[in-house]
Design an enzyme around this catalytic site. Sequence first.
Site, mmCIF file in Angstrom:
data_model
loop_
_atom_site.group_PDB
_atom_site.id
_atom_site.type_symbol
_atom_site.label_atom_id
_atom_site.label_comp_id
_atom_site.label_asym_id
_atom_site.label_seq_id
_atom_site.Cartn_x
_atom_site.Cartn_y
_atom_site.Cartn_z
ATOM 1 N N SER A 1 47.216 31.157 37.380
ATOM 2 C CA SER A 1 46.895 31.135 38.815
ATOM 3 C C SER A 1 46.889 29.723 39.392
ATOM 4 O O SER A 1 46.208 28.850 38.875
ATOM 5 C CB SER A 1 45.492 31.718 39.051
ATOM 6 N N HIS B 1 53.324 37.844 44.038
ATOM 7 C CA HIS B 1 53.521 36.966 42.877
ATOM 8 C C HIS B 1 54.984 36.580 42.784
ATOM 9 O O HIS B 1 55.862 37.410 42.987
ATOM 10 C CB HIS B 1 53.086 37.688 41.601
ATOM 11 N N HIS C 1 50.095 40.657 32.886
ATOM 12 C CA HIS C 1 48.740 40.809 32.341
ATOM 13 C C HIS C 1 48.547 42.222 31.791
ATOM 14 O O HIS C 1 49.077 43.190 32.335
ATOM 15 C CB HIS C 1 47.690 40.587 33.432
ATOM 16 N N TYR D 1 45.846 43.817 32.135
ATOM 17 C CA TYR D 1 45.098 44.610 33.117
ATOM 18 C C TYR D 1 45.998 45.251 34.173
ATOM 19 O O TYR D 1 45.591 46.158 34.884
ATOM 20 C CB TYR D 1 43.980 43.792 33.795
ATOM 21 N N GLU D 2 47.247 44.782 34.272
ATOM 22 C CA GLU D 2 48.172 45.403 35.225
ATOM 23 C C GLU D 2 48.611 46.781 34.748
ATOM 24 O O GLU D 2 49.266 47.524 35.474
ATOM 25 C CB GLU D 2 49.409 44.519 35.412
ATOM 26 N N ALA E 1 43.294 30.600 34.155
ATOM 27 C CA ALA E 1 41.994 30.471 34.805
ATOM 28 C C ALA E 1 41.006 31.226 33.926
ATOM 29 O O ALA E 1 41.333 32.272 33.376
ATOM 30 C CB ALA E 1 42.049 31.101 36.188
ATOM 31 N N MET F 1 41.359 36.821 30.937
ATOM 32 C CA MET F 1 42.121 38.078 30.836
ATOM 33 C C MET F 1 43.596 37.856 30.516
ATOM 34 O O MET F 1 44.428 38.718 30.797
ATOM 35 C CB MET F 1 42.027 38.847 32.169
ATOM 36 N N SER F 2 43.938 36.720 29.952
ATOM 37 C CA SER F 2 45.359 36.468 29.677
ATOM 38 C C SER F 2 45.512 35.693 28.373
ATOM 39 O O SER F 2 44.592 35.636 27.556
ATOM 40 C CB SER F 2 45.981 35.675 30.840
ATOM 41 N N ASN G 1 35.170 29.356 37.417
ATOM 42 C CA ASN G 1 33.846 29.842 37.830
ATOM 43 C C ASN G 1 32.939 29.848 36.610
ATOM 44 O O ASN G 1 33.423 29.916 35.477
ATOM 45 C CB ASN G 1 33.952 31.277 38.391
ATOM 46 N N HIS H 1 37.096 36.931 43.207
ATOM 47 C CA HIS H 1 38.400 36.339 42.944
ATOM 48 C C HIS H 1 38.659 35.138 43.858
ATOM 49 O O HIS H 1 39.339 34.185 43.481
ATOM 50 C CB HIS H 1 39.491 37.403 43.117
HETATM 51 N N1 HPA Z 1 36.267 36.244 33.536
HETATM 52 C C1 HPA Z 1 37.489 36.642 33.145
HETATM 53 N N2 HPA Z 1 38.605 36.117 33.612
HETATM 54 C C2 HPA Z 1 38.508 35.144 34.506
HETATM 55 C C3 HPA Z 1 37.263 34.675 34.973
HETATM 56 C C4 HPA Z 1 36.080 35.273 34.451
HETATM 57 O O1 HPA Z 1 34.938 34.909 34.800
HETATM 58 N N3 HPA Z 1 37.518 33.695 35.869
HETATM 59 C C5 HPA Z 1 38.870 33.566 35.931
HETATM 60 N N4 HPA Z 1 39.478 34.437 35.112
#
Ligand code: HPA
Length: 276
Positions: A32, A63, A85, A87-88, A115, A213-214, A237, A249
Site C-alpha cells: 500500500s 488498484h 491478497h 483475503y480477496e 503495511a 495480511m500479506s 498503526n 483503513h
Molecule cells: N493488522 C493487519 N494488517 C494490517 C494492519 C493491522 O493492524 N495494519 C496494516 N495492515
Amino acid sequence: MSGLKERLQESASYVKTIIGDKEISIGMILGSGLGVLANELEHAITIDYKDIPNFPASTVPGHAGQLVIGELGGKRVMVMNGRFHYYEGHDMQTVVFPVQMMKILGINQLLITNAAGCVNTSWSQGDLMVISDHIKLISDNPMRGLNEDSLGDRFFDMSTAYSKRLRNLAHTCAGKIGVTLREGIYQFFAGPSFETPAEVRFARLCGADAVGMSTVPEVIAAQHASMEVLGISCMTNMAAGILSQPLNHQEVLETGERVKHTFISLVREIVKEWEQ
Ligand code: HPA
C-alpha cells in the site's frame, strides 16, 4: 487446465515478448502506498496484469494491477504495482503465481514491502521494520498440492527465508540515510478483519512484533524457489487494543502516505547498493 509449469511458462513468454531477454536483477512487490515508486523507474515498460495469460485478476477497486519493468538505482527491476491478497478470496497458490513467474523469468532476488500493525509496544506508528522471520498459524500453505519439482523441493527449509545478507544491507543503508530501521517478526493473519485485541496479545506472546495480511505466502513461494528475500514492513498503526481508538483503513493509508518518502528513499538506497 494445464499444469503449473506450463501456465507459468506461458505467462513468462508473454512478458518476454514485451520486455525482451535482458536480465532483471530484482523483483519487487510493493505494498500500500509505495506503488508510486513504479512511476520513478527509468525506461519503464508497463504491462497490465489483465493482458498476461493466466495472471490472477485483481479484485481491489482502483488498484493499478500492473507489472512495471525498468531501471532503478542502475539495476533492472520488475515491480508488481498491486499484489494479490488471500483475503480477496484467491487461494494461496494464486497469490504466489507472480513470484513463481518471476523465477521462471530468471529473477532470483525479491524485495517485498507491506503495511502492518505494530504489536511491539516499544515501537511507534510509522516505524519501518525489516522482517527477520514470520509466523503463520493458519494451516493453508501456497505450496500445498502437487509439487512443481522444477521450481523446488517438496519439503524445504524456512530457517533462512529472510536473507541475513540483505537484512544487513538494509540496516547499513538505513544508517547511511539516517532512517531508524527496526528488525522483527511478522505474523500473518488472513484478514480482511483486523485482529482482535486478544489476537494481538496472543501474537505478542508468540513473539511477533507486527501483524499483517500479506507477504508470507509470497515469501514461502520465493523460498521454495530458492530466491533471496528482503521484506520491510511499515507500521501503519498500532495493532488492535494497544491504543484506545478503533482501527480503520484510513489510518493505515494516512500513515503510509506520511512515511512514503522515507520508505521510498530507503528502498532506493537499498536497490542502489544491492549486490547480486
Ligand atoms: N493488522 C493487519 N494488517 C494490517 C494492519 C493491522 O493492524 N495494519 C496494516 N495492515
